[in-house]
Scaffold this motif. Sequence first.
Motif, PDB file in Angstrom:
ATOM      1  N   SER A 338     -29.688 104.081 -44.742  1.00 18.36           N
ATOM      2  CA  SER A 338     -29.029 104.825 -43.677  1.00 18.36           C
ATOM      3  C   SER A 338     -29.648 106.207 -43.507  1.00 18.36           C
ATOM      4  CB  SER A 338     -27.533 104.941 -43.957  1.00 18.36           C
ATOM      5  OG  SER A 338     -27.312 105.654 -45.161  1.00 18.36           O
ATOM      6  N   THR A 339     -29.195 106.931 -42.492  1.00 18.02           N
ATOM      7  CA  THR A 339     -29.778 108.210 -42.118  1.00 18.02           C
ATOM      8  C   THR A 339     -28.678 109.207 -41.799  1.00 18.02           C
ATOM      9  OG1 THR A 339     -31.703 107.088 -41.169  1.00 18.02           O
ATOM     10  CG2 THR A 339     -31.353 109.368 -40.533  1.00 18.02           C
ATOM     11  N   CYS A 340     -28.868 110.450 -42.225  1.00 19.67           N
ATOM     12  CA  CYS A 340     -27.971 111.554 -41.859  1.00 19.67           C
ATOM     13  C   CYS A 340     -28.821 112.670 -41.273  1.00 19.67           C
ATOM     14  CB  CYS A 340     -27.198 112.052 -43.072  1.00 19.67           C
ATOM     15  SG  CYS A 340     -26.116 113.458 -42.729  1.00 19.67           S
ATOM     16  N   ASP A 417     -47.850 107.914 -64.498  1.00 18.40           N
ATOM     17  CA  ASP A 417     -46.767 107.101 -65.046  1.00 18.40           C
ATOM     18  C   ASP A 417     -45.415 107.414 -64.425  1.00 18.40           C
ATOM     19  OD1 ASP A 417     -46.521 109.580 -66.161  1.00 18.40           O
ATOM     20  OD2 ASP A 417     -46.296 108.896 -68.227  1.00 18.40           O
ATOM     21  N   ARG A 418     -45.215 108.683 -63.973  1.00 20.17           N
ATOM     22  CA  ARG A 418     -43.951 109.025 -63.318  1.00 20.17           C
ATOM     23  C   ARG A 418     -44.131 110.294 -62.483  1.00 20.17           C
ATOM     24  NH1 ARG A 418     -39.941 109.965 -68.136  1.00 20.17           N
ATOM     25  NH2 ARG A 418     -41.196 108.290 -69.012  1.00 20.17           N
ATOM     26  N   PHE A 419     -43.371 110.402 -61.424  1.00 19.83           N
ATOM     27  CA  PHE A 419     -43.371 111.605 -60.601  1.00 19.83           C
ATOM     28  C   PHE A 419     -42.156 111.572 -59.687  1.00 19.83           C
ATOM     29  CE2 PHE A 419     -45.393 108.476 -57.951  1.00 19.83           C
ATOM     30  CZ  PHE A 419     -45.130 108.821 -56.633  1.00 19.83           C
ATOM     31  N   ASP A 420     -41.828 112.710 -59.112  1.00 25.16           N
ATOM     32  CA  ASP A 420     -40.737 112.822 -58.154  1.00 25.16           C
ATOM     33  C   ASP A 420     -41.321 113.001 -56.757  1.00 25.16           C
ATOM     34  OD1 ASP A 420     -38.708 112.634 -60.036  1.00 25.16           O
ATOM     35  OD2 ASP A 420     -38.721 114.779 -60.441  1.00 25.16           O
ATOM     36  N   ALA A 421     -40.729 112.321 -55.785  1.00 26.06           N
ATOM     37  CA  ALA A 421     -41.180 112.428 -54.396  1.00 26.06           C
ATOM     38  C   ALA A 421     -40.190 113.284 -53.605  1.00 26.06           C
ATOM     39  CB  ALA A 421     -41.295 111.046 -53.766  1.00 26.06           C
ATOM     40  N   ILE A 422     -40.689 113.979 -52.595  1.00 27.76           N
ATOM     41  CA  ILE A 422     -39.849 114.812 -51.736  1.00 27.76           C
ATOM     42  C   ILE A 422     -39.336 113.969 -50.583  1.00 27.76           C
ATOM     43  CG2 ILE A 422     -39.794 116.867 -50.272  1.00 27.76           C
ATOM     44  CD1 ILE A 422     -41.984 118.053 -51.975  1.00 27.76           C
ATOM     45  N   LEU A 423     -38.050 114.068 -50.317  1.00 26.78           N
ATOM     46  CA  LEU A 423     -37.413 113.251 -49.286  1.00 26.78           C
ATOM     47  C   LEU A 423     -37.930 113.636 -47.901  1.00 26.78           C
ATOM     48  CD1 LEU A 423     -35.152 111.143 -48.687  1.00 26.78           C
ATOM     49  CD2 LEU A 423     -33.627 113.086 -48.328  1.00 26.78           C
ATOM     50  N   PRO A 424     -38.444 112.683 -47.108  1.00 23.65           N
ATOM     51  CA  PRO A 424     -38.868 112.996 -45.745  1.00 23.65           C
ATOM     52  C   PRO A 424     -37.669 113.316 -44.861  1.00 23.65           C
ATOM     53  CG  PRO A 424     -39.822 110.928 -46.525  1.00 23.65           C
ATOM     54  CD  PRO A 424     -38.739 111.295 -47.478  1.00 23.65           C
ATOM     55  N   PRO A 425     -37.795 114.256 -43.932  1.00 28.31           N
ATOM     56  CA  PRO A 425     -36.689 114.557 -43.027  1.00 28.31           C
ATOM     57  C   PRO A 425     -36.286 113.319 -42.221  1.00 28.31           C
ATOM     58  CG  PRO A 425     -38.396 116.236 -42.877  1.00 28.31           C
ATOM     59  CD  PRO A 425     -38.957 115.126 -43.701  1.00 28.31           C
ATOM     60  N   GLY A 426     -34.987 113.114 -42.077  1.00 31.30           N
ATOM     61  CA  GLY A 426     -34.493 112.009 -41.261  1.00 31.30           C
ATOM     62  C   GLY A 426     -34.380 110.693 -41.983  1.00 31.30           C
ATOM     63  N   GLN A 427     -34.592 110.665 -43.304  1.00 33.67           N
ATOM     64  CA  GLN A 427     -34.441 109.431 -44.067  1.00 33.67           C
ATOM     65  C   GLN A 427     -33.442 109.645 -45.194  1.00 33.67           C
ATOM     66  OE1 GLN A 427     -38.045 107.449 -45.276  1.00 33.67           O
ATOM     67  NE2 GLN A 427     -39.089 107.861 -43.338  1.00 33.67           N
ATOM     68  N   GLY A 428     -32.930 108.528 -45.713  1.00 33.41           N
ATOM     69  CA  GLY A 428     -31.931 108.614 -46.763  1.00 33.41           C
ATOM     70  C   GLY A 428     -32.508 108.607 -48.155  1.00 33.41           C
ATOM     71  N   ALA A 429     -33.675 107.977 -48.350  1.00 37.19           N
ATOM     72  CA  ALA A 429     -34.221 107.865 -49.711  1.00 37.19           C
ATOM     73  C   ALA A 429     -35.722 107.608 -49.673  1.00 37.19           C
ATOM     74  CB  ALA A 429     -33.521 106.735 -50.472  1.00 37.19           C
ATOM     75  N   ILE A 430     -36.384 107.967 -50.783  1.00 38.35           N
ATOM     76  CA  ILE A 430     -37.807 107.710 -50.975  1.00 38.35           C
ATOM     77  C   ILE A 430     -38.009 107.296 -52.429  1.00 38.35           C
ATOM     78  CG2 ILE A 430     -38.220 110.174 -51.412  1.00 38.35           C
ATOM     79  CD1 ILE A 430     -41.077 109.790 -50.421  1.00 38.35           C
ATOM     80  N   MET A 431     -38.847 106.291 -52.644  1.00 40.11           N
ATOM     81  CA  MET A 431     -39.101 105.764 -53.987  1.00 40.11           C
ATOM     82  C   MET A 431     -40.501 106.152 -54.448  1.00 40.11           C
ATOM     83  SD  MET A 431     -39.204 101.780 -55.303  1.00 40.11           S
ATOM     84  CE  MET A 431     -37.431 101.537 -55.139  1.00 40.11           C
ATOM     85  N   ALA A 432     -40.574 106.751 -55.643  1.00 41.10           N
ATOM     86  CA  ALA A 432     -41.843 107.103 -56.268  1.00 41.10           C
ATOM     87  C   ALA A 432     -42.155 106.065 -57.339  1.00 41.10           C
ATOM     88  CB  ALA A 432     -41.762 108.489 -56.888  1.00 41.10           C
TER      89      ALA A 432
END
Length: 489
Positions: A338-340, A417-432
Amino acid sequence: MASSSSLLPSRSASANGNPILSSSASISSSARILIRRSAAVPVRRHRSGAPPAVRAKIREIFMPALSSTMTEGKIVSWVKAEGDRLNKGESVVVVESDKADMDVETFYDGILAAIVVPEGQTAPVGAAIGLLAESEEEVAEARSRAQSQTQAPPHSSPSAPSPPPPSPAAAAVPAPQKVAVPDGPRKAVATPYAKKLAKQHKVDIGSIVGTGSYGRVTPSDVEAAAGIAPKAAAASPPYAPTVPAVGAPAAALASKSASAPSAPVPGATVVPFTTMQAAVSKNMLESLSVPTFRVGYPLVTDALDSLYEKVKPKGVTMTVLLAKAAAMALAQHPVVNSTCKDGKSFTYNNSINIAIAVAIDGGLITPVLQDADKLDIYLLSQRWKELVGKARSKQLQPNEYNSGTFTLSNLGMFGVDRFDAILPPGQGAIMAVGASKPTVVADADGFFSVKNKMLVNVTADHRIIYGADLAAFLQTFAKIVENPDGLTL
């Protein structure tokens, strides 16, 4: 050049009752140029009392909005020169938006009377970049008007501030040096117009050393290789730091130095943002306003790795397998898709469109696999190959990069092996997605074994997605990855 865009002119009344022309356009890689009437001469009213006819004399060619996030564009090259007669549908100028280079076509016949914004400079969306005259008699008037408009020239970079005037007491910083490009076989990266010029002048574009960002071949490089004399360019004044006056109060100097930028490092080279980099910077600042949280989850990938070895010869990549698995999990957890946008409501998206981050020359873009839950992995792989090719040549359509509902960023292929992704504007989630690595694990009975494990971290908008929602989604995603037979159905 064929174009899928269309402009539908309509008339509306202005404040003084005179008709004006308004337009709306769909976006494509070859956009119709937006031209508005800037001068009109009324003809004497007819005896019958009918309203006077209006004949447009000079039209403004203005910077079109080539994407929903575009606020300004850069003139890559003018296909036509001043004085050239234009026919409806002809390419006039190549504009660099925040995501792609696009040929822009004229909607009217006429004469390109004046170029207001030259090559290499930028202008905000809606600003006049050229003037189109209907006849030879109006060319002089148009050029006079253009000269008055260019008294305040547009800036050459969307993000670089104008340098202060040089100080006689300070030394100028040396001009940036060109970056040497190594010899040997390489893939030429060039603007669309540069490729067109190379074909026209029969120049091997692969043999040209580009002078653009990251060795990009520009139209001027092709002209130089073809022996065409380059156009003269105005030199920019060198940057010189301001030197405080002798005897200035210590408090005033301390306050000024706290807010002033640091002195340039000798030998350093300042590189202004490209239009794409400026857009990424703007989006990242917008992302900081969203309250996010992150959840990590380990996955056993032995079964997925085995499936990958079977489908790899058929052109299926691991990225596509992960995108398909994410889409299948999102179908069961629609709140994560979903989107907010306004902070007051949120939207359940009907389509599951997986955007995948791709690093390209001079920036980052996220081509979108639309309806990823409905297509099999072989069609998705074919579609992904096409999207990556278009992304690297900056030919993506706007709906091919701005329609994502969930984003996947895979750095595992680089061994991360691991990292955090920045959430794109207009989306609910992003997977790294991190790398899959052999790991010693213990089962319920205490027996040890070695299995391939991968860690994924999901960043989510906490206004609409809560911890339990994300945990449930990741559990479903893990089941699909660890039992991947359903990916091939």
